[in-house]
Design a protein around this motif. Structure first.
Motif, PDB file in Angstrom:
ATOM      1  N   PRO A  44      -2.217  -2.882  -0.070  1.00  0.00           N
ATOM      2  CA  PRO A  44      -1.000  -2.505  -0.794  1.00  0.00           C
ATOM      3  C   PRO A  44      -1.189  -2.289  -2.280  1.00  0.00           C
ATOM      4  O   PRO A  44      -0.248  -1.892  -2.972  1.00  0.00           O
ATOM      5  N   TYR A  84      -2.231   2.026  -0.123  1.00  0.00           N
ATOM      6  CA  TYR A  84      -0.820   2.393  -0.009  1.00  0.00           C
ATOM      7  C   TYR A  84      -0.583   3.878  -0.243  1.00  0.00           C
ATOM      8  O   TYR A  84       0.439   4.436   0.185  1.00  0.00           O
ATOM      9  N   THR A 130       3.974 -10.066  -6.991  1.00  0.00           N
ATOM     10  CA  THR A 130       4.664 -10.971  -6.076  1.00  0.00           C
ATOM     11  C   THR A 130       4.201 -12.383  -6.407  1.00  0.00           C
ATOM     12  O   THR A 130       3.391 -12.581  -7.312  1.00  0.00           O
ATOM     13  N   VAL A 132       0.054  -6.090  -6.477  1.00  0.00           N
ATOM     14  CA  VAL A 132       1.505  -6.007  -6.599  1.00  0.00           C
ATOM     15  C   VAL A 132       2.057  -7.299  -7.180  1.00  0.00           C
ATOM     16  O   VAL A 132       1.594  -8.398  -6.856  1.00  0.00           O
ATOM     17  N   MET A 156      -1.702  -6.284   7.133  1.00  0.00           N
ATOM     18  CA  MET A 156      -1.819  -6.211   5.681  1.00  0.00           C
ATOM     19  C   MET A 156      -3.134  -6.847   5.263  1.00  0.00           C
ATOM     20  O   MET A 156      -3.309  -8.067   5.335  1.00  0.00           O
ATOM     21  N   LEU A 181       5.953  -9.019  -0.124  1.00  0.00           N
ATOM     22  CA  LEU A 181       5.693  -7.746   0.523  1.00  0.00           C
ATOM     23  C   LEU A 181       6.347  -7.657   1.894  1.00  0.00           C
ATOM     24  O   LEU A 181       6.831  -6.592   2.292  1.00  0.00           O
ATOM     25  N   SER A 201       4.692   0.227  -4.611  1.00  0.00           N
ATOM     26  CA  SER A 201       3.740   0.050  -3.519  1.00  0.00           C
ATOM     27  C   SER A 201       4.347   0.284  -2.142  1.00  0.00           C
ATOM     28  O   SER A 201       3.867   1.126  -1.376  1.00  0.00           O
ATOM     29  N   ILE A 202       5.384  -0.440  -1.809  1.00  0.00           N
ATOM     30  CA  ILE A 202       5.828  -0.525  -0.422  1.00  0.00           C
ATOM     31  C   ILE A 202       6.391   0.788   0.136  1.00  0.00           C
ATOM     32  O   ILE A 202       6.042   1.174   1.258  1.00  0.00           O
ATOM     33  N   SER A 260      -6.272  -6.075   2.127  1.00  0.00           N
ATOM     34  CA  SER A 260      -6.291  -6.027   0.668  1.00  0.00           C
ATOM     35  C   SER A 260      -7.492  -5.208   0.232  1.00  0.00           C
ATOM     36  O   SER A 260      -8.529  -5.209   0.911  1.00  0.00           O
ATOM     37  N   ASN A 262       1.994  -9.216   8.420  1.00  0.00           N
ATOM     38  CA  ASN A 262       1.906  -9.424   6.977  1.00  0.00           C
ATOM     39  C   ASN A 262       1.849 -10.923   6.725  1.00  0.00           C
ATOM     40  O   ASN A 262       2.852 -11.612   6.826  1.00  0.00           O
ATOM     41  N   ILE A 271       6.737  -3.862  -6.550  1.00  0.00           N
ATOM     42  CA  ILE A 271       6.960  -3.675  -5.117  1.00  0.00           C
ATOM     43  C   ILE A 271       7.464  -2.267  -4.838  1.00  0.00           C
ATOM     44  O   ILE A 271       7.058  -1.624  -3.867  1.00  0.00           O
TER      45      ILE A 271
END
Length: 230
Positions: free
Chosen positions: A182, A223, A187, A185, A134, A15, A201-202, A136, A84, A198
């Motif tokens: 976010p 997000y 990752t 995701v 960041m 992220l 989300s980002i 959650s 982050n 990603i």
């Protein structure tokens, strides 16, 4: 965002790397950090960023390194500080069986250290800027109806509580304060079965962060810009 400056803590992969790429795509200048000395995907991104990406080194769990980063950046001003950082533990691991060492490692990395970064580097952000971390959705106590990732959840809940205390201590601060979720995701941390890519989300998360500019006080948002229950 051609005149925007971003300080992004923890951007070597996942992220964080995606945040760096998104802000660069939108025209911002970015200072992003990695923890070790090895070459990462962020270095590859720097090679294509036309001088708009600087890489710094810091391990946020070492306060002296965070202070040294502040000293290196002294005199500069950023529109956004985005922290982050995060690690996880096995989904099935609970408070009944987690080792003290692993519990401490998650709490220090996910809760204490991001707040130390905010406390130490926050002065680099101007009065109309943004301090973001960041978090959650798993940090939400109200929404925890399924369990799983018990220690990770606890660390993010602790982070949220510490950020609320920070906001209370700085209630006259004119800056925007954000805890961002976010989504789940795909990752290294989220795993291959996560619901979002990603790319799903980002970009939306960055749009949400930018939409809050000028709004003082603390918000806990996902997000998509929706409020997450504490």
């Amino acid at each position: 965002m051609s005149d925007k400056t971003v300080l992004l803590i923890g951007a070597s992969r996942g992220l964080g790397h995606a945040l760096a790429a998104e802000y660069l795509d939108r025209g911002a200048d970015v200072v992003a950090t990695v923890r070790g000395s090895a070459r990462t995907a962020l270095h590859d991104l720097r090679d294509t960023a036309d001088g708009r990406l600087e890489i710094e080194h810091v391990d946020i769990t070492v306060p002296e390194q965070v202070e040294a980063l502040r000293d290196r950046l002294a005199g500069r001003r950023f529109d956004l500080l985005f922290v982050n950082a995060g690690i996880t533990n096995p989904q099935e691991e609970t408070s009944a069986d987690v080792t003290t060492e692993d519990f401490t490692r998650l709490m220090v990395t996910n809760a204490l250290s991001p707040m130390r970064v905010i406390e130490t580097l926050g002065g680099l952000v101007g009065p109309d800027g943004t301090l973001a971390i960041m978090s959650s959705g798993q940090g939400s106590i109200a929404n925890n109806e399924r369990g799983g990732f018990e220690i990770y959840r606890a660390s993010k809940s602790a982070l949220n509580q510490l950020m609320r205390s920070y906001a209370a201590r700085h209630r006259d601060d004119t800056r925007t304060l954000l805890l961002m979720a976010p989504g789940w995701v795909r990752t290294d941390l989220g795993g291959p079965h996560a619901r979002l890519t990603i790319g799903e989300s980002i970009p939306s998360l960055v749009t949400t962060v930018e939409a809050q500019k000028g709004r003082a006080g603390l918000q806990y948002l996902d997000y998509r810009g929706e409020t997450v229950a504490w």
